[in-house]
Scaffold this active site. Structure first.
Site, PDB file in Angstrom:
ATOM      1  N   ASP A  70      13.620  18.677 -36.386  1.00  0.00           N
ATOM      2  CA  ASP A  70      14.042  19.914 -35.734  1.00  0.00           C
ATOM      3  C   ASP A  70      15.429  19.778 -35.100  1.00  0.00           C
ATOM      4  OD1 ASP A  70      11.716  21.242 -36.433  1.00  0.00           O
ATOM      5  OD2 ASP A  70      10.647  20.580 -34.642  1.00  0.00           O
ATOM      6  N   GLY A  71      15.775  18.580 -34.656  1.00  0.00           N
ATOM      7  CA  GLY A  71      17.101  18.365 -34.085  1.00  0.00           C
ATOM      8  C   GLY A  71      18.198  18.593 -35.113  1.00  0.00           C
ATOM      9  N   ASN A 140      17.769  27.841 -28.819  1.00  0.00           N
ATOM     10  CA  ASN A 140      16.496  27.571 -28.153  1.00  0.00           C
ATOM     11  C   ASN A 140      16.479  28.095 -26.723  1.00  0.00           C
ATOM     12  OD1 ASN A 140      15.069  26.453 -30.225  1.00  0.00           O
ATOM     13  ND2 ASN A 140      15.227  24.337 -29.524  1.00  0.00           N
ATOM     14  N   GLU A 141      17.325  27.514 -25.872  1.00  0.00           N
ATOM     15  CA  GLU A 141      17.307  27.917 -24.469  1.00  0.00           C
ATOM     16  C   GLU A 141      18.596  27.522 -23.768  1.00  0.00           C
ATOM     17  OE1 GLU A 141      16.541  23.890 -24.773  1.00  0.00           O
ATOM     18  OE2 GLU A 141      14.838  25.216 -25.248  1.00  0.00           O
ATOM     19  N   ALA A 178      12.342  31.974 -30.428  1.00  0.00           N
ATOM     20  CA  ALA A 178      12.331  30.776 -31.284  1.00  0.00           C
ATOM     21  C   ALA A 178      12.217  29.505 -30.466  1.00  0.00           C
ATOM     22  CB  ALA A 178      13.598  30.734 -32.146  1.00  0.00           C
ATOM     23  N   TYR A 183      11.120  23.319 -25.203  1.00  0.00           N
ATOM     24  CA  TYR A 183      11.160  22.888 -23.802  1.00  0.00           C
ATOM     25  C   TYR A 183      10.483  23.900 -22.888  1.00  0.00           C
ATOM     26  CZ  TYR A 183      13.228  20.707 -19.637  1.00  0.00           C
ATOM     27  OH  TYR A 183      13.428  20.073 -18.439  1.00  0.00           O
ATOM     28  N   ASN A 184      10.614  25.185 -23.207  1.00  0.00           N
ATOM     29  CA  ASN A 184       9.975  26.228 -22.415  1.00  0.00           C
ATOM     30  C   ASN A 184       8.469  26.021 -22.311  1.00  0.00           C
ATOM     31  OD1 ASN A 184       9.797  29.130 -21.280  1.00  0.00           O
ATOM     32  ND2 ASN A 184       8.538  29.249 -23.117  1.00  0.00           N
TER      33      ASN A 184
END
Length: 281
Positions: A70-71, A140-141, A178, A183-184
């Site tokens: 995913d990274g 992502n965030e 997404a 992390y969320n």
């Protein structure tokens, strides 16, 4: 007479050699570019795919095929964002939430039936203690973290109105749908459906108010984080993997002009994966 014979021969050739179907034309014309993580398995797989399917440069590709975790996918999506090229991932990582399973055969057939999912980043603008303004995008965030051993003190505004006058915490994050399973979720934030017009605002280890668990916001909201006691309690801001230190103000909003497209095999769409994740507790 000779002209008639020539026409007959041409018609005979067309009958014996029909035009290729629409699907075979599109597959034949599809131009691929491959990226891979540094692991030996991913590099070997990429070399084999290049040998089988050929490769063009990123700027000329119809599809980017990413081999890794995913990274790598997140890094690749940032790279292709200005070009509007869809990305099809194959998993060579530990989780592979954004990836498909790896197979060398039938890649063109898989791409023909792959399902697209478009996601949009958050645009982050920061002002640091020197008065500098800088920007970054996050798929992502956007996360705000304390910069030292002391807890951060943050004021949170939504559309210019103060909603939380002081949050004492290790940090806080604003997540896209997404990114809501990343992390969320680890910070006990909500999982958002991929096509929902929502953002998740989630505290990280809140101390005061201790019972505040965050908020779900409309994706049109403009969220501002203001640092209190900045010299005593320095704060850093991170958009995916881009970090700015000693920030005073951080303003975040969704950027609908910079979407990226992921491709998934049928039955394994991102929408389905996020739905499954909600029942894994």
């Amino acid at each position: 007479m000779q002209r008639a014979r020539r026409l007959a021969r041409q018609l005979s050739r067309r009958t014996r050699d029909p035009l290729p179907s629409e699907g075979s034309v599109s597959k034949a014309r599809r131009k691929l570019s491959f990226v891979a993580s540094d692991t030996a398995d991913a590099q070997a797989a990429a070399a084999g795919l290049r040998e089988t399917y050929g490769e063009v440069g990123l700027a000329n590709a119809d599809v980017i095929v990413a081999l890794g975790g995913d990274g790598l996918m997140l890094q690749t999506l940032h790279q292709v964002m200005p070009h509007g090229i869809p990305v099809y991932g194959m998993n060579f990582g530990s989780v592979g939430f954004l990836m498909n399973h790896f197979a060398r055969a039938d890649l063109l057939d898989r791409l023909e039936v792959a399902l697209p999912t478009e996601i949009y980043p958050l645009s982050m603008e920061v002002v640091d203690r020197s008065g500098n303004r800088q920007k970054a995008l996050a798929l992502n965030e956007v996360s705000i973290f304390r910069g030292t051993y002391q807890a951060a003190k943050l004021q949170i505004l939504v559309d210019g109105e103060t909603r939380l006058d002081e949050l004492v915490c290790d940090g806080v994050l604003l997540s896209t749908p997404a990114g809501s399973t990343a992390y969320n979720l680890s910070a006990h934030g909500p999982i958002l459906p991929i096509d929902s017009p929502l953002l998740a605002l989630t505290p990280i280890s809140p101390f005061r108010p201790r019972r505040w668990r965050g908020a779900i916001l409309n994706n049109r909201a403009v969220v501002t984080f203001r640092t209190r006691e900045a010299e005593k309690r320095p704060v850093n801001a991170v958009a995916d993997n881009v970090e700015f230190q000693n920030v005073l103000d951080v303003t975040v909003r969704e950027d609908r002009q910079s979407g990226v497209t992921l491709l998934f095999d049928p039955g394994t769409s991102l929408e389905e994966r996020i739905l499954i994740e909600q029942f894994r507790y």
